[in-house]
Design a protein around this motif. Sequence first.
Motif, PDB file in Angstrom:
ATOM      1  N   ALA A  27       0.903  -1.456   0.378  1.00  0.00           N
ATOM      2  CA  ALA A  27       0.777  -0.266  -0.102  1.00  0.00           C
ATOM      3  C   ALA A  27       0.710   0.879  -0.253  1.00  0.00           C
ATOM      4  CB  ALA A  27      -1.472   0.103   1.628  1.00  0.00           C
ATOM      5  N   GLU A  28       2.204   1.375   0.582  1.00  0.00           N
ATOM      6  CA  GLU A  28       2.887   2.217   1.182  1.00  0.00           C
ATOM      7  C   GLU A  28       3.537   2.354  -0.286  1.00  0.00           C
ATOM      8  OE1 GLU A  28       3.357   0.379   4.687  1.00  0.00           O
ATOM      9  OE2 GLU A  28       2.409  -0.946   3.062  1.00  0.00           O
ATOM     10  N   ALA A  29       3.757   1.633  -1.186  1.00  0.00           N
ATOM     11  CA  ALA A  29       4.710   2.162  -2.527  1.00  0.00           C
ATOM     12  C   ALA A  29       3.684   2.585  -3.554  1.00  0.00           C
ATOM     13  CB  ALA A  29       5.513   0.614  -2.681  1.00  0.00           C
ATOM     14  N   VAL A  30       2.380   1.964  -3.532  1.00  0.00           N
ATOM     15  CA  VAL A  30       1.738   2.906  -4.232  1.00  0.00           C
ATOM     16  C   VAL A  30       1.043   3.925  -3.867  1.00  0.00           C
ATOM     17  CG1 VAL A  30      -0.500   2.266  -5.566  1.00  0.00           C
ATOM     18  CG2 VAL A  30       0.439   0.146  -4.916  1.00  0.00           C
ATOM     19  N   ALA A  31       0.702   4.426  -3.058  1.00  0.00           N
ATOM     20  CA  ALA A  31      -0.011   5.458  -2.239  1.00  0.00           C
ATOM     21  C   ALA A  31       1.623   7.290  -2.631  1.00  0.00           C
ATOM     22  CB  ALA A  31       0.145   5.691  -0.773  1.00  0.00           C
ATOM     23  N   LEU A  32       3.078   6.169  -2.435  1.00  0.00           N
ATOM     24  CA  LEU A  32       3.986   7.118  -2.348  1.00  0.00           C
ATOM     25  C   LEU A  32       4.216   7.270  -3.483  1.00  0.00           C
ATOM     26  CD1 LEU A  32       6.510   6.004   0.256  1.00  0.00           C
ATOM     27  CD2 LEU A  32       5.465   7.806  -0.100  1.00  0.00           C
ATOM     28  N   ALA A  33       4.593   6.335  -4.920  1.00  0.00           N
ATOM     29  CA  ALA A  33       4.068   6.755  -6.227  1.00  0.00           C
ATOM     30  C   ALA A  33       3.486   7.698  -7.123  1.00  0.00           C
ATOM     31  CB  ALA A  33       4.383   5.492  -6.826  1.00  0.00           C
ATOM     32  N   GLU A  34       1.914   7.605  -6.180  1.00  0.00           N
ATOM     33  CA  GLU A  34       0.984   8.765  -6.317  1.00  0.00           C
ATOM     34  C   GLU A  34       1.309  10.392  -6.194  1.00  0.00           C
ATOM     35  OE1 GLU A  34      -3.418   8.973  -5.234  1.00  0.00           O
ATOM     36  OE2 GLU A  34      -3.490   7.202  -6.729  1.00  0.00           O
ATOM     37  N   ALA A  35       1.707  10.048  -5.134  1.00  0.00           N
ATOM     38  CA  ALA A  35       2.105  11.776  -4.254  1.00  0.00           C
ATOM     39  C   ALA A  35       3.520  12.080  -4.691  1.00  0.00           C
ATOM     40  CB  ALA A  35       2.078  11.465  -3.093  1.00  0.00           C
ATOM     41  N   GLY A  36       3.886  11.087  -5.498  1.00  0.00           N
ATOM     42  CA  GLY A  36       5.564  11.503  -5.834  1.00  0.00           C
ATOM     43  C   GLY A  36       6.025  12.699  -5.276  1.00  0.00           C
ATOM     44  N   GLU A  37       6.453  14.082  -5.786  1.00  0.00           N
ATOM     45  CA  GLU A  37       7.588  14.762  -4.611  1.00  0.00           C
ATOM     46  C   GLU A  37       6.452  15.650  -3.708  1.00  0.00           C
ATOM     47  OE1 GLU A  37      10.657  15.574  -4.760  1.00  0.00           O
ATOM     48  OE2 GLU A  37      10.868  13.896  -5.858  1.00  0.00           O
ATOM     49  N   ALA A  38       5.011  15.037  -3.834  1.00  0.00           N
ATOM     50  CA  ALA A  38       3.856  16.046  -2.980  1.00  0.00           C
ATOM     51  C   ALA A  38       4.616  14.873  -0.871  1.00  0.00           C
ATOM     52  CB  ALA A  38       3.076  16.092  -3.356  1.00  0.00           C
ATOM     53  N   ALA A  39       4.277  14.268  -1.491  1.00  0.00           N
ATOM     54  CA  ALA A  39       4.878  13.152  -0.003  1.00  0.00           C
ATOM     55  C   ALA A  39       5.545  13.964   0.554  1.00  0.00           C
ATOM     56  CB  ALA A  39       5.314  11.806  -0.802  1.00  0.00           C
ATOM     57  N   ARG A  40       7.227  14.276  -0.020  1.00  0.00           N
ATOM     58  CA  ARG A  40       7.653  15.416   0.976  1.00  0.00           C
ATOM     59  C   ARG A  40       7.263  16.876   1.754  1.00  0.00           C
ATOM     60  NH1 ARG A  40      13.521  15.418   1.027  1.00  0.00           N
ATOM     61  NH2 ARG A  40      13.158  14.354  -0.817  1.00  0.00           N
ATOM     62  N   GLY A  41       7.116  15.935   3.149  1.00  0.00           N
ATOM     63  CA  GLY A  41       7.083  16.874   4.385  1.00  0.00           C
ATOM     64  C   GLY A  41       5.256  16.582   4.482  1.00  0.00           C
ATOM     65  N   ALA A  42       4.259  15.808   4.031  1.00  0.00           N
ATOM     66  CA  ALA A  42       3.697  15.413   4.256  1.00  0.00           C
ATOM     67  C   ALA A  42       3.208  14.540   5.222  1.00  0.00           C
ATOM     68  CB  ALA A  42       2.518  14.363   2.905  1.00  0.00           C
ATOM     69  N   SER A  43       2.113  14.050   5.019  1.00  0.00           N
ATOM     70  CA  SER A  43       1.968  12.823   6.794  1.00  0.00           C
ATOM     71  C   SER A  43       1.091  11.804   6.240  1.00  0.00           C
ATOM     72  CB  SER A  43       0.343  13.655   7.649  1.00  0.00           C
ATOM     73  OG  SER A  43       0.777  15.418   8.171  1.00  0.00           O
ATOM     74  N   VAL A  44       1.955  10.610   6.607  1.00  0.00           N
ATOM     75  CA  VAL A  44       1.659   8.947   6.183  1.00  0.00           C
ATOM     76  C   VAL A  44       0.216   9.146   7.154  1.00  0.00           C
ATOM     77  CG1 VAL A  44       2.034   7.013   5.021  1.00  0.00           C
ATOM     78  CG2 VAL A  44       3.222   9.229   4.233  1.00  0.00           C
ATOM     79  N   TYR A  45      -0.450   8.030   6.781  1.00  0.00           N
ATOM     80  CA  TYR A  45      -1.523   7.217   7.208  1.00  0.00           C
ATOM     81  C   TYR A  45      -1.434   5.416   7.048  1.00  0.00           C
ATOM     82  CZ  TYR A  45      -3.177  11.539   9.160  1.00  0.00           C
ATOM     83  OH  TYR A  45      -3.355  13.214  10.128  1.00  0.00           O
ATOM     84  N   VAL A  46      -0.903   4.570   7.350  1.00  0.00           N
ATOM     85  CA  VAL A  46      -1.051   3.317   6.828  1.00  0.00           C
ATOM     86  C   VAL A  46      -1.515   2.641   8.488  1.00  0.00           C
ATOM     87  CG1 VAL A  46       1.599   3.682   7.702  1.00  0.00           C
ATOM     88  CG2 VAL A  46       0.415   1.601   6.118  1.00  0.00           C
ATOM     89  N   THR A  47      -2.834   1.902   7.941  1.00  0.00           N
ATOM     90  CA  THR A  47      -3.279   1.222   8.423  1.00  0.00           C
ATOM     91  C   THR A  47      -2.287  -0.349   9.488  1.00  0.00           C
ATOM     92  OG1 THR A  47      -3.776  -0.226   6.674  1.00  0.00           O
ATOM     93  CG2 THR A  47      -5.145   0.919   7.457  1.00  0.00           C
TER      94      THR A  47
END
Length: 322
Positions: free
Chosen positions: A45-65
């Motif tokens: 799940a994390e790999a899919v979500a990070l690939a979709e977010a791209g550079e926007a993941a830097r400094g973001a919040s990640v919620y993972v079950t």
Amino acid sequence: MAAAARLAARGRPLSRPNPAVGCLVVRDGIVVGRGWTRAGGRPHAEAVALAEAGEAARGASVYVTLEPCAHRAGRGPACSDLLVEARPARVVVGQRDPDERTRGRGIERLGAAGIAVALHDCPASRASLAGYLVQAERGRPHVTLKLATSLDGAIATAGGESRWITGPAARAHVHSRRAMADAILVGGGTWRADAPRLDVRLPGLEARSPRRLVLSRSIAAPGVETLPAPAAIAGLEAVQYLYVEGGAGAAAAFLAADLVDRIELYRAPIVIGGGAGAIGDIGLSSLAAAHGRWRLAERRQLGSDTFEAYRRQGQGQPQDGD
């Protein structure tokens, strides 16, 4: 986190043998990445979500079950490493992973990289991972017992007629629940009397039909596996979710063995009178012993029928739900 848990449901049961995990990447209050475990367990799940977010993941919040995995495999990198590379500001984890290859190591790796980590024991996350957690904690699949009865608790007339007690909306819902299971089981008596197909007949979901099991020591049929006793479910490979459909003998056997985690009850607004009961003798010693075992988790109307789900009570029991 509840939204991530709902995403995780999309991966069930195709993610087997891996758990179905959900992940959201949020930046400035906007979801920039979504992911759930894909068929066969990869990508995570994390790999899919990070690939979709791209550079926007830097400094973001990640919620993972579930805690991001820490072990590297030939099929893909460790999710904790992917998160370190993506540099989110923080990661919120719904459940610690009981897998000894990760157990705490994923969280430690993120913290060592300067990423803030919060372990949030979220009921929604635990519910979405019920099969994985029961397998890890109890060494068996999560078991749902399905019952379809009249108002007076009958599953058939005195003459054995049982099709159909509930209406089309309830029956369609049953098929959606089958599609969420790794395996489906009926008792030998039900198999002999009805020869049920035990498949999924919803358009587009036919390929999601679960493995077919029969509780019997003697039945032999193509495409059907037999189990000699309820306790044998501990030996089932790649089965996190088991759906038990009946009949009364199989229901009683699983309840008597204390192997039912969730009861799903479909009740039709009809009275049969003198019909076959839904559950056989479970060896209950007193009425007092029957109380406090089940708690209502869900209720909804399906056409003219009522659906209720009850989860098993008990300390540490995964709270199953959708």
